[in-house]
Design an enzyme around this catalytic site. Structure first.
Site, PDB file in Angstrom:
ATOM      1  N   VAL A 183     -10.952   2.810  -3.380  1.00 40.10           N
ATOM      2  CA  VAL A 183     -10.674   2.249  -4.937  1.00 40.10           C
ATOM      3  C   VAL A 183     -11.820   1.112  -5.127  1.00 40.10           C
ATOM      4  O   VAL A 183     -11.549   0.074  -4.381  1.00 40.10           O
ATOM      5  CB  VAL A 183      -9.293   1.678  -4.877  1.00 40.10           C
ATOM      6  CG1 VAL A 183      -8.921   1.147  -6.231  1.00 40.10           C
ATOM      7  CG2 VAL A 183      -8.271   2.847  -4.665  1.00 40.10           C
ATOM      8  N   HIS A 230      -7.130  -5.825   2.652  1.00 42.12           N
ATOM      9  CA  HIS A 230      -5.686  -5.168   3.257  1.00 42.12           C
ATOM     10  C   HIS A 230      -5.248  -6.541   4.046  1.00 42.12           C
ATOM     11  O   HIS A 230      -5.781  -7.087   4.821  1.00 42.12           O
ATOM     12  CB  HIS A 230      -5.971  -4.175   4.078  1.00 42.12           C
ATOM     13  CG  HIS A 230      -6.817  -3.195   3.340  1.00 42.12           C
ATOM     14  ND1 HIS A 230      -6.039  -1.749   3.103  1.00 42.12           N
ATOM     15  CD2 HIS A 230      -7.786  -2.631   2.971  1.00 42.12           C
ATOM     16  CE1 HIS A 230      -7.049  -0.917   2.425  1.00 42.12           C
ATOM     17  NE2 HIS A 230      -7.959  -1.404   2.178  1.00 42.12           N
ATOM     18  N   ASP A 236       0.766  -1.351  -0.006  1.00 43.60           N
ATOM     19  CA  ASP A 236      -0.054   0.025  -0.016  1.00 43.60           C
ATOM     20  C   ASP A 236       0.958   1.439  -0.042  1.00 43.60           C
ATOM     21  O   ASP A 236       2.025   1.366   0.698  1.00 43.60           O
ATOM     22  CB  ASP A 236      -0.769  -0.021   1.047  1.00 43.60           C
ATOM     23  CG  ASP A 236      -2.129   1.073   1.146  1.00 43.60           C
ATOM     24  OD1 ASP A 236      -3.055   0.380   1.144  1.00 43.60           O
ATOM     25  OD2 ASP A 236      -1.818   2.232   1.051  1.00 43.60           O
ATOM     26  N   HIS A 262     -10.421  -5.632  -2.924  1.00 46.40           N
ATOM     27  CA  HIS A 262      -9.282  -6.061  -2.480  1.00 46.40           C
ATOM     28  C   HIS A 262      -9.296  -6.156  -0.857  1.00 46.40           C
ATOM     29  O   HIS A 262     -10.035  -5.753  -0.020  1.00 46.40           O
ATOM     30  CB  HIS A 262      -8.202  -4.815  -2.511  1.00 46.40           C
ATOM     31  CG  HIS A 262      -8.658  -3.552  -2.160  1.00 46.40           C
ATOM     32  ND1 HIS A 262      -9.596  -2.554  -2.909  1.00 46.40           N
ATOM     33  CD2 HIS A 262      -8.518  -2.685  -1.147  1.00 46.40           C
ATOM     34  CE1 HIS A 262      -9.998  -1.498  -2.313  1.00 46.40           C
ATOM     35  NE2 HIS A 262      -9.196  -1.595  -0.968  1.00 46.40           N
ATOM     36  N   ASN A 269     -13.020  -3.471   2.858  1.00 44.59           N
ATOM     37  CA  ASN A 269     -13.996  -2.410   2.954  1.00 44.59           C
ATOM     38  C   ASN A 269     -14.926  -2.525   1.619  1.00 44.59           C
ATOM     39  O   ASN A 269     -14.630  -2.605   0.613  1.00 44.59           O
ATOM     40  CB  ASN A 269     -13.394  -0.826   2.925  1.00 44.59           C
ATOM     41  CG  ASN A 269     -12.614  -0.647   4.191  1.00 44.59           C
ATOM     42  OD1 ASN A 269     -12.673  -1.137   5.158  1.00 44.59           O
ATOM     43  ND2 ASN A 269     -11.249   0.024   3.985  1.00 44.59           N
ATOM     44  N   GLN A 283     -14.384   2.360   1.734  1.00 37.93           N
ATOM     45  CA  GLN A 283     -13.541   1.847   0.374  1.00 37.93           C
ATOM     46  C   GLN A 283     -13.384   3.113  -0.548  1.00 37.93           C
ATOM     47  O   GLN A 283     -14.515   3.943  -0.690  1.00 37.93           O
ATOM     48  CB  GLN A 283     -14.578   0.888  -0.407  1.00 37.93           C
ATOM     49  CG  GLN A 283     -13.928   0.348  -1.320  1.00 37.93           C
ATOM     50  CD  GLN A 283     -14.772  -0.746  -2.267  1.00 37.93           C
ATOM     51  OE1 GLN A 283     -15.911  -0.960  -1.895  1.00 37.93           O
ATOM     52  NE2 GLN A 283     -14.178  -1.297  -3.336  1.00 37.93           N
TER      53      GLN A 283
HETATM   54  P1  AMP Z   1      -9.836   1.220   0.494  1.00 43.13           P
HETATM   55  O1  AMP Z   1      -9.921   2.491   1.187  1.00 43.13           O
HETATM   56  O2  AMP Z   1     -10.265   0.157   1.141  1.00 43.13           O
HETATM   57  O3  AMP Z   1     -10.655   1.252  -0.839  1.00 43.13           O
HETATM   58  O4  AMP Z   1      -8.324   0.969   0.292  1.00 43.13           O
HETATM   59  C1  AMP Z   1      -7.473   1.622  -0.915  1.00 43.13           C
HETATM   60  C2  AMP Z   1      -6.098   1.748  -0.581  1.00 43.13           C
HETATM   61  O5  AMP Z   1      -5.194   1.802  -1.593  1.00 43.13           O
HETATM   62  C3  AMP Z   1      -5.479   2.691   0.425  1.00 43.13           C
HETATM   63  O6  AMP Z   1      -4.976   1.896   1.678  1.00 43.13           O
HETATM   64  C4  AMP Z   1      -4.497   3.294  -0.528  1.00 43.13           C
HETATM   65  O7  AMP Z   1      -3.563   3.835   0.485  1.00 43.13           O
HETATM   66  C5  AMP Z   1      -4.284   2.421  -1.443  1.00 43.13           C
HETATM   67  N1  AMP Z   1      -3.655   2.826  -2.691  1.00 43.13           N
HETATM   68  C6  AMP Z   1      -4.172   3.852  -3.653  1.00 43.13           C
HETATM   69  N2  AMP Z   1      -3.457   3.990  -4.634  1.00 43.13           N
HETATM   70  C7  AMP Z   1      -2.416   3.156  -4.683  1.00 43.13           C
HETATM   71  C8  AMP Z   1      -1.606   2.664  -5.380  1.00 43.13           C
HETATM   72  N3  AMP Z   1      -1.077   3.398  -6.574  1.00 43.13           N
HETATM   73  N4  AMP Z   1      -0.608   1.833  -4.951  1.00 43.13           N
HETATM   74  C9  AMP Z   1      -0.916   1.321  -3.779  1.00 43.13           C
HETATM   75  N5  AMP Z   1      -1.850   1.397  -3.001  1.00 43.13           N
HETATM   76  C10 AMP Z   1      -2.622   2.394  -3.366  1.00 43.13           C
END
Ligand code: AMP
Length: 114
Positions: free
Chosen positions: A96, A102, A31, A100, A87, A94
């Site tokens: 992204v 974590h 991350d 996924h 999430n 959430q």
């Molecule tokens: P969520 O909030 O559960 O959707 O988690 C999305 C996660 O993606 C967050 O912890 C971000 O820090 C991570 N994230 C966003 N862009 C990138 C990236 N380019 N490479 C690695 N992690 C990322």
């Protein structure tokens, strides 16, 4: 306008990532904004937006992710001492919209989560 998510770009090799594991169904990468000393995202190659979108056809894929998580944790030195978080939706945090998990470890975690 919505295009491919950042995770889809990473899977396609069109965005950089520190990949720690990959197989034909998924990959895991660190991350960019880690919330623990070890913080990895485990992502299916199939672009499911969120867990609520999964169907019966995704059962094996979801099981595969759950079976990969402890192996990746072991590889990263946090075997049996990590937290898994998924999430599902904006209200859950959430950001992204490519499903996924974590994998977090390397510190003590509190409950309830924030
Ligand atoms: P969520 O909030 O559960 O959707 O988690 C999305 C996660 O993606 C967050 O912890 C971000 O820090 C991570 N994230 C966003 N862009 C990138 C990236 N380019 N490479 C690695 N992690 C990322």
């Amino acid at each position: 306008m919505s295009g491919p998510t950042i995770f889809a770009k990473i899977i396609a090799g069109q965005a950089p990532a520190d990949i720690v594991y990959e197989d034909e169904h998924c990959l895991a990468f660190r991350d960019v904004n880690p919330q623990a000393p070890v913080h990895v995202l485990l992502v299916p190659r199939k672009p499911l937006p969120q867990l609520s979108d999964a169907t019966e056809a995704d059962r094996a894929l979801l099981g595969h992710l759950m079976m990969c998580a402890p192996k990746i944790a072991e590889q990263l030195g946090i075997g049996g001492r990590y937290r898994l978080v998924m999430n599902d939706g904006v209200e859950a945090g959430q950001t992204v919209f490519h499903l996924h998990l974590h994998i977090l470890g390397g510190r003590i975690f509190q409950w309830p989560p924030g």
